[in-house]
Write an enzyme that holds these catalytic residues in place. Structure first.
Site, PDB file in Angstrom:
ATOM      1  N   LYS A 206     -10.763   0.123  14.570  1.00 41.45           N
ATOM      2  CA  LYS A 206      -9.421   0.733  14.892  1.00 41.45           C
ATOM      3  C   LYS A 206      -9.265   1.228  16.077  1.00 41.45           C
ATOM      4  O   LYS A 206      -8.327   0.090  16.777  1.00 41.45           O
ATOM      5  CB  LYS A 206      -9.362   1.725  14.087  1.00 41.45           C
ATOM      6  CG  LYS A 206      -9.233   1.621  12.182  1.00 41.45           C
ATOM      7  CD  LYS A 206      -8.142   0.938  12.123  1.00 41.45           C
ATOM      8  CE  LYS A 206      -7.323   0.708  11.290  1.00 41.45           C
ATOM      9  NZ  LYS A 206      -6.002  -0.343  11.142  1.00 41.45           N
TER      10      LYS A 206
ATOM     11  N   THR B 142     -12.210  -7.483   7.699  1.00 37.85           N
ATOM     12  CA  THR B 142     -10.744  -6.959   7.234  1.00 37.85           C
ATOM     13  C   THR B 142      -9.996  -5.950   8.898  1.00 37.85           C
ATOM     14  O   THR B 142      -8.087  -7.029   9.416  1.00 37.85           O
ATOM     15  CB  THR B 142     -10.159  -6.186   6.792  1.00 37.85           C
ATOM     16  OG1 THR B 142     -10.882  -6.520   5.584  1.00 37.85           O
ATOM     17  CG2 THR B 142      -8.560  -5.814   6.125  1.00 37.85           C
TER      18      THR B 142
ATOM     19  N   GLY C 264       0.995  -0.921  -0.056  1.00 36.87           N
ATOM     20  CA  GLY C 264       0.191   0.477   0.184  1.00 36.87           C
ATOM     21  C   GLY C 264       0.823   1.102  -0.092  1.00 36.87           C
ATOM     22  O   GLY C 264       2.188   1.455   0.243  1.00 36.87           O
ATOM     23  N   PHE C 265      -0.177   2.131   0.021  1.00 37.90           N
ATOM     24  CA  PHE C 265       1.735   3.973   0.147  1.00 37.90           C
ATOM     25  C   PHE C 265       2.392   3.713   1.278  1.00 37.90           C
ATOM     26  O   PHE C 265       3.185   4.107   0.871  1.00 37.90           O
ATOM     27  CB  PHE C 265       0.028   4.029   0.174  1.00 37.90           C
ATOM     28  CG  PHE C 265       0.065   5.995   0.284  1.00 37.90           C
ATOM     29  CD1 PHE C 265       1.471   6.597   0.023  1.00 37.90           C
ATOM     30  CD2 PHE C 265      -0.115   6.852   1.604  1.00 37.90           C
ATOM     31  CE1 PHE C 265       1.699   7.596   0.623  1.00 37.90           C
ATOM     32  CE2 PHE C 265      -0.139   7.417   1.666  1.00 37.90           C
ATOM     33  CZ  PHE C 265       0.905   8.276   1.099  1.00 37.90           C
ATOM     34  N   ILE C 266       1.622   3.858   2.365  1.00 37.91           N
ATOM     35  CA  ILE C 266       2.053   3.559   3.371  1.00 37.91           C
ATOM     36  C   ILE C 266       3.079   2.655   3.481  1.00 37.91           C
ATOM     37  O   ILE C 266       4.240   2.937   3.984  1.00 37.91           O
ATOM     38  CB  ILE C 266       1.754   4.711   4.945  1.00 37.91           C
ATOM     39  CG1 ILE C 266       0.686   5.595   4.454  1.00 37.91           C
ATOM     40  CG2 ILE C 266       2.452   4.563   6.062  1.00 37.91           C
ATOM     41  CD1 ILE C 266      -0.674   6.081   5.472  1.00 37.91           C
TER      42      ILE C 266
ATOM     43  N   GLY D  68      -3.549  -2.421  -2.728  1.00 37.48           N
ATOM     44  CA  GLY D  68      -1.782  -1.676  -2.986  1.00 37.48           C
ATOM     45  C   GLY D  68      -1.532  -2.249  -4.348  1.00 37.48           C
ATOM     46  O   GLY D  68      -2.478  -3.041  -4.737  1.00 37.48           O
TER      47      GLY D  68
ATOM     48  N   ASP E  62       0.547  -9.274   1.292  1.00 37.90           N
ATOM     49  CA  ASP E  62      -0.330  -8.044   1.188  1.00 37.90           C
ATOM     50  C   ASP E  62      -1.286  -8.739  -0.086  1.00 37.90           C
ATOM     51  O   ASP E  62      -0.855 -10.110  -0.954  1.00 37.90           O
ATOM     52  CB  ASP E  62       0.380  -7.069   0.156  1.00 37.90           C
ATOM     53  CG  ASP E  62      -0.478  -5.111   0.150  1.00 37.90           C
ATOM     54  OD1 ASP E  62       0.173  -4.966   0.640  1.00 37.90           O
ATOM     55  OD2 ASP E  62      -1.633  -5.902  -0.445  1.00 37.90           O
TER      56      ASP E  62
ATOM     57  N   TYR F 140     -15.718   2.195  10.591  1.00 37.69           N
ATOM     58  CA  TYR F 140     -14.508   1.809   9.940  1.00 37.69           C
ATOM     59  C   TYR F 140     -13.576   2.493  11.702  1.00 37.69           C
ATOM     60  O   TYR F 140     -12.637   1.748  12.050  1.00 37.69           O
ATOM     61  CB  TYR F 140     -13.806   2.366   8.887  1.00 37.69           C
ATOM     62  CG  TYR F 140     -12.058   3.281   8.827  1.00 37.69           C
ATOM     63  CD1 TYR F 140     -11.335   1.959   8.406  1.00 37.69           C
ATOM     64  CD2 TYR F 140     -11.197   4.311   9.144  1.00 37.69           C
ATOM     65  CE1 TYR F 140     -10.289   1.730   8.422  1.00 37.69           C
ATOM     66  CE2 TYR F 140      -9.495   4.256   9.236  1.00 37.69           C
ATOM     67  CZ  TYR F 140      -8.776   3.345   8.597  1.00 37.69           C
ATOM     68  OH  TYR F 140      -7.682   3.380   8.864  1.00 37.69           O
TER      69      TYR F 140
END
Ligand code: UDP
Length: 330
Positions: free
Chosen positions: A153, A95, A10-12, A36, A31, A149
């Protein structure tokens, strides 16, 4: 040091992978490529210390395989992006809840240290001047999938806390505030790559709501080294650390900066939330971090300003639009 990065394509996660490889770690990326991309790992793939495993954090067997002999795990795999969360709430919940539990179980079996990536979303509608880590989680109705979300989290953080308390598993938590930079895609709604892409194409910049909502965008290149330093600090165990940008900016002002910095002729259009996200969407009006705790622990500073971020994101988008097609899945 053998390090696993879930969500490393993914990005980060891909920036974190590059950083860990440069530090001399052996890095295993797990992943499922749902959001991603292997292109993000082009540089990492050139290193003999890098391994890629295709699989989901929901798959216990593949997670156990990924973390075998690991010293530490950075858990970034998650369903991200407002559009995905609203359109696909069950996948997002599964997820973010079961995936994290699977990673916690595997970390425990391996006695590997774990960093859980959490989010400023958990502060929800809390519009305090500067949100410190002990601020309340102020979420809306559970009937609005928009909040799923943040709820998931928050649960991830509570599970991390519980594994530390009951088993002494070394768990640290970071809460990221609108991290942006090269490789982030606008496909799932993130505002900076979305508006930069529109400005580069000469299309109208779509500002949702009245545009007076604010965010503090932080640059991935500032955030990633701080994530690693926090994970390495024994004082971070069983604790959470904000990592956010220094400048509070409204989305309307962001759009104006993008047009100005890129010399674009695009206009700005206001798009009602219902049209952008579907009925019943509640946005955060304001989200400002207090970074004092991260500054005190690891010297974190959000150094990269918004104009520089816009230039870097635009350069990346220009490069990618002329790049060859992405590499195939191995
Ligand atoms: N936003 C916008 N135009 C877009 C995408 C997003 O005005 O094309 C707004 C969005 O409604 C929110 C802010 O920009 O107020 C940040 O959105 P993003 O999805 O990047 O992050 P988050 O909502 O998680 O802070």
């Amino acid at each position: 040091m053998r390090t696993v990065v879930t969500g490393g394509a993914g990005f980060i996660g891909s920036h974190l992978t590059d950083h860990l490889l440069a530090m001399g770690d052996e890095v295993v990326v797990l992943d499922d490529l749902s959001t991603g991309s292997l292109t993000n790992l082009d540089a990492a793939s050139a290193s003999p210390a890098f391994t890629f495993l295709l699989g989901s954090v929901l798959d216990q067997a593949v997670v156990r395989e990924a973390v075998r002999d690991a010293d530490r795990i950075f858990h970034l795999a998650a369903a991200v992006g407002v559009h995905r969360i609203v359109d696909d709430p069950l996948t997002s919940l599964r997820t973010n809840i079961h995936g994290t539990e699977t990673v916690l179980e595997a970390a425990l079996a391996e006695r590997a240290e774990l960093l859980i990536t959490s989010t400023s979303e958990i502060y929800g509608k809390n519009t305090a001047d500067a949100l410190s880590e002990d601020a309340d989680m102020t979420l809306g109705s559970p009937l609005l999938s928009r909040w799923s979300y943040a709820a998931a989290k928050g649960l991830d953080e509570a599970m991390g806390h519980a594994y530390w308390t009951e088993f002494g598993l070394p768990v640290s938590i970071v809460r990221l505030f609108n991290t942006v930079g090269p490789r982030q895609t606008g496909r799932y709604g993130m505002v900076v790559p979305n508006l930069v892409g529109q400005a580069l194409r000469g299309e109208p910049l779509t500002v949702y709501g009245d545009g007076h909502q604010t965010r503090c965008f932080s640059y991935v290149g500032d955030v990633v080294p701080a994530m690693v330093a926090i994970q390495e600090a024994p004082a971070s165990r069983c604790d959470a650390f904000n990592l956010g940008g220094a400048l509070e900016i409204s989305i309307l002002d962001l759009a104006a900066r993008i047009i100005d910095v890129l010399g674009s002729r695009s206009e700005v259009v206001l798009v009602p939330y219902d049209q952008a996200y579907g009925p019943g969407y509640e946005d955060m009006r304001r989200r400002v971090p207090d970074n004092a705790k991260s500054r005190a622990l690891v010297g974190f500073e959000a150094r990269t300003g918004i104009d520089e971020i816009i230039r870097l994101v635009a350069a990346d988008q220009r490069r990618r639009s002329t790049a060859p097609a992405p590499s195939p899945v191995p």
